[in-house]
Design a protein around this motif. Structure first.
Motif, PDB file in Angstrom:
ATOM      1  N   UNK A  66     -19.319 -24.558  25.295  1.00 54.65           N
ATOM      2  CA  UNK A  66     -18.980 -25.892  25.789  1.00 54.65           C
ATOM      3  C   UNK A  66     -19.361 -26.052  27.254  1.00 54.65           C
ATOM      4  N   UNK A  67     -19.081 -25.035  28.046  1.00 53.55           N
ATOM      5  CA  UNK A  67     -19.418 -25.101  29.469  1.00 53.55           C
ATOM      6  C   UNK A  67     -20.928 -25.109  29.674  1.00 53.55           C
ATOM      7  N   UNK A  68     -21.649 -24.287  28.918  1.00 55.39           N
ATOM      8  CA  UNK A  68     -23.118 -24.275  29.014  1.00 55.39           C
ATOM      9  C   UNK A  68     -23.680 -25.663  28.753  1.00 55.39           C
ATOM     10  N   UNK A  69     -23.215 -26.286  27.681  1.00 54.70           N
ATOM     11  CA  UNK A  69     -23.727 -27.605  27.298  1.00 54.70           C
ATOM     12  C   UNK A  69     -23.280 -28.677  28.293  1.00 54.70           C
ATOM     13  N   UNK A  70     -22.025 -28.655  28.674  1.00 54.73           N
ATOM     14  CA  UNK A  70     -21.495 -29.687  29.555  1.00 54.73           C
ATOM     15  C   UNK A  70     -22.044 -29.640  30.963  1.00 54.73           C
ATOM     16  N   UNK A  71     -22.383 -28.443  31.431  1.00 52.27           N
ATOM     17  CA  UNK A  71     -22.876 -28.288  32.802  1.00 52.27           C
ATOM     18  C   UNK A  71     -24.380 -28.058  32.865  1.00 52.27           C
TER      19      UNK A  71
END
Length: 168
Positions: A66-71
């Motif tokens: 989620x963090x990879x995609x969101x950031x």
């Protein structure tokens, strides 16, 4: 530092080289990152760490994917930043039903540090927007969002092509 030129002409003058998109974007990114880092320094956070903590605060809990995609950040850089935040006890791992997923959330200390950093981040944001102009930023943001979409989509398509088996 002069952006690197490519062999592509810019269409304005015959033979004139255009700057490399990647080099120019990286140069701007480094300079803006340094500005935010300088202003955030009293909080003890760098802007990359601030972004991770702010994202986690919004969602309550987040995992690596989620963090990879969101950031739009690569796994290696993200993992390094998460390890530092965990070492400094600003985030903690939480159990997830799928044991392969690394879920994390802010600790009390992480929320305190983020609360100290938010007004500093707002100062950096205000400075950039004041100096650049909100209309210019709105236009640039639309264009950069398009560039991000193009780059992410092209990369995804290229990876999918590489994964397909070659038929004889």
């Amino acid at each position: 530092m002069e952006p690197q030129a490519t062999g592509v002409t810019d269409g304005r003058k015959p033979g004139r080289l255009s700057p490399c998109v990647c080099s120019t974007l990286r140069m701007v990114s480094r300079a803006v990152t340094q500005l935010y880092d300088d202003i955030l320094r009293p909080s003890g956070l760098r802007v990359t760490q601030f972004s991770i903590l702010a994202t986690m605060a919004r969602s309550g809990e987040a995992n690596l994917r989620q963090l990879e995609a969101g950031l739009a950040i690569d796994q290696t850089t993200l993992t390094r930043s998460l390890n530092l935040l965990e070492r400094d006890r600003m985030i903690e791992r939480v159990p997830h039903p799928d044991g392969r997923i690394k879920a994390m959330r802010l600790t009390r200390k992480g929320r305190r540090v983020l609360n100290v950093a938010r007004p500093l981040w707002a100062q950096a944001q205000d400075k950039v927007l004041r100096d650049l102009g909100t209309r210019v930023w709105d236009d640039a943001q639309r264009r950069l969002a398009r560039l991000l979409h193009v780059a992410v989509e092209k990369r995804r398509l290229r990876r999918n092509r590489m994964r397909k088996p070659v038929r004889a």
